[in-house]
Write an enzyme that holds these catalytic residues in place. Sequence first.
Site, short mmCIF file in Angstrom:
data_model
loop_
_atom_site.label_atom_id
_atom_site.label_comp_id
_atom_site.label_asym_id
_atom_site.label_seq_id
_atom_site.Cartn_x
_atom_site.Cartn_y
_atom_site.Cartn_z
N HIS A 125 0.87 -1.19 0.00
CA HIS A 125 0.00 0.00 0.00
C HIS A 125 0.91 1.23 0.00
O HIS A 125 2.03 1.18 0.52
CB HIS A 125 -0.83 -0.06 1.29
CG HIS A 125 -1.89 0.98 1.44
ND1 HIS A 125 -1.62 2.28 1.78
CD2 HIS A 125 -3.25 0.91 1.32
CE1 HIS A 125 -2.75 2.96 1.88
NE2 HIS A 125 -3.75 2.15 1.59
N ASP A 203 3.27 -4.43 7.89
CA ASP A 203 2.02 -3.69 7.81
C ASP A 203 0.90 -4.71 8.00
O ASP A 203 0.58 -5.48 7.10
CB ASP A 203 1.95 -3.00 6.44
CG ASP A 203 0.59 -2.36 6.17
OD1 ASP A 203 -0.33 -2.53 6.99
OD2 ASP A 203 0.46 -1.71 5.12
N GLN A 206 -4.40 -5.38 7.10
CA GLN A 206 -5.43 -6.29 6.60
C GLN A 206 -5.39 -7.65 7.33
O GLN A 206 -6.19 -8.53 7.00
CB GLN A 206 -5.25 -6.53 5.09
CG GLN A 206 -5.42 -5.28 4.24
CD GLN A 206 -6.84 -4.73 4.24
OE1 GLN A 206 -7.79 -5.38 4.69
NE2 GLN A 206 -7.00 -3.52 3.75
N LYS A 229 -10.16 -0.59 10.67
CA LYS A 229 -10.45 -1.82 9.91
C LYS A 229 -10.74 -2.98 10.87
O LYS A 229 -11.13 -4.06 10.43
CB LYS A 229 -9.26 -2.17 9.01
CG LYS A 229 -9.00 -1.13 7.91
CD LYS A 229 -7.92 -1.60 6.99
CE LYS A 229 -7.21 -0.48 6.26
NZ LYS A 229 -7.96 0.11 5.15
N CYS A 369 -4.74 2.46 -3.51
CA CYS A 369 -3.49 2.99 -2.93
C CYS A 369 -2.34 2.02 -3.17
O CYS A 369 -1.51 1.81 -2.26
CB CYS A 369 -3.64 3.30 -1.45
SG CYS A 369 -4.87 4.54 -1.11
C1 LIG Z 1 -2.40 -2.94 3.61
C2 LIG Z 1 -2.76 -1.54 4.03
N1 LIG Z 1 -1.82 -0.76 4.56
C3 LIG Z 1 -2.08 0.49 4.95
C4 LIG Z 1 -3.34 1.02 4.84
C5 LIG Z 1 -3.59 2.43 5.31
O1 LIG Z 1 -4.45 2.46 6.42
P1 LIG Z 1 -4.76 3.81 7.16
O2 LIG Z 1 -5.35 4.72 6.10
O3 LIG Z 1 -5.74 3.47 8.22
O4 LIG Z 1 -3.48 4.35 7.69
C6 LIG Z 1 -4.37 0.26 4.30
C7 LIG Z 1 -5.71 0.82 4.14
O5 LIG Z 1 -6.36 0.70 3.13
C8 LIG Z 1 -4.07 -1.07 3.88
O6 LIG Z 1 -5.00 -1.85 3.34
#
Ligand SMILES: Cc1ncc(COP(=O)(O)O)c(C=O)c1O
Length: 413
Positions: A125, A203, A206, A229, A369
Amino acid sequence: MPPVAERSLDVRADFPILARRFGERKLVYLDSAATAQKPAVVIEAVADYLRNHNANVHRGVYALAREADAAYDGARVRVAAFTGAEVDTTIFTKNVTEAINLVAYSWGRANLRAGDAVLITQMEHHANIVPWQVLCRERQATLRYLEVDERGELSLQQLEDELARGDVRLVAFTHISNVLGTINPVQEMTARVRAAGAVSLIDGAQAVPHMPVDVPSIGADFYAWTGHKALGPTGIGVLHGRREILEAMPPFLTGGDMISSVDFQSATWNELPAKFEAGTPMVAEAVGLGVAVDYLSELGMERLRAHERALAAHMLERLPQVPGLRVVGPPEAERRGGLASFTLDGIHPHDVAELADRGGVCIRAGHHCAQPLMRCLGVGATARASVGVYNEPEDIDALVDALISGREVFGLR
Ligand SMILES: Cc1ncc(COP(=O)(O)O)c(C=O)c1O
């Protein structure tokens, strides 16, 4: 009512928003990878905190302030317990994006030198790409990528080859891809990174909401995730870090609460976790997240994963029944989380999402993203359906029906 754990995973009634109707249609929410819906217990806990217990934390000596302290500190205890992490090394941030930036700014600027390398993957992401791009540019370091193969998976051999080059200081990778659904072999990866003397960051945005995650046994130096999430409120994220690394790191943001003492020209830093939580924190949001993870624990994360794996299998079976539909990522449900990104011949993903909406189904379309990954897949965008604990197979059937009738709108047979 029996406790959640004794009920079947029919929890829809716990989520007030699912009672909403859009005209004739009930809400079919298949966008939990973007953000999850909230159970009533979370909504009520946030409201109760604001209505009955609100005060600033770690400052007041009066009874109300002690309640606020207990609510905030107690939330950290619940959140740390949920992932098996230590309380003091569990830092609240605004979201996973801020957690990764914290590491990039604090650890990165203290440790990365010209000629060093940061290794990430093509399936990240933007939150786990851009902070490393900025850091590497600033420190004259190199940013390299592990490739995603045609199944949507990474290669441990390539990881070993990259580490063998001897210049990699940090490896950052997602636990579950928000586009491919791939579950990465995180334990095997962190073990190799550690053996090479580098630092690992995962990260977990998910993963934590969808499967049992025990941070110590994964062995990462940093593990980050995001509350919204995981059935919690927006505005709250989590960074778990290895104690000795966090203790050696300089602060990220500075100001109130993160100091031990301040003189006219200098300051000293507070203990963990306060050192990384400058200013008034997200108290109500933390309280909500604490209740959310307790709710998830009561459901049982093994049970939840089994429920979502079955839904993933149903998606993998049903979606390809739409003519011209191609799902990306690993073909087996057990190797992926509860999401499926797909393209549909002759219809742009934004139109696919619009067609789904006509059938009352919420899905996401776009680059998610993850623009570099879209380039690897040879597409500009995909549509994505993603499930949560409150979904049932009929929700996926509703999507499939909407897409099949939608194709006719586009004159496709
Ligand atoms: C794998 C992953 N990393 C990071 C993020 C970013 O999350 P946040 O906007 O809550 O920081 C997301 C959100 O879509 C994601 O799916």
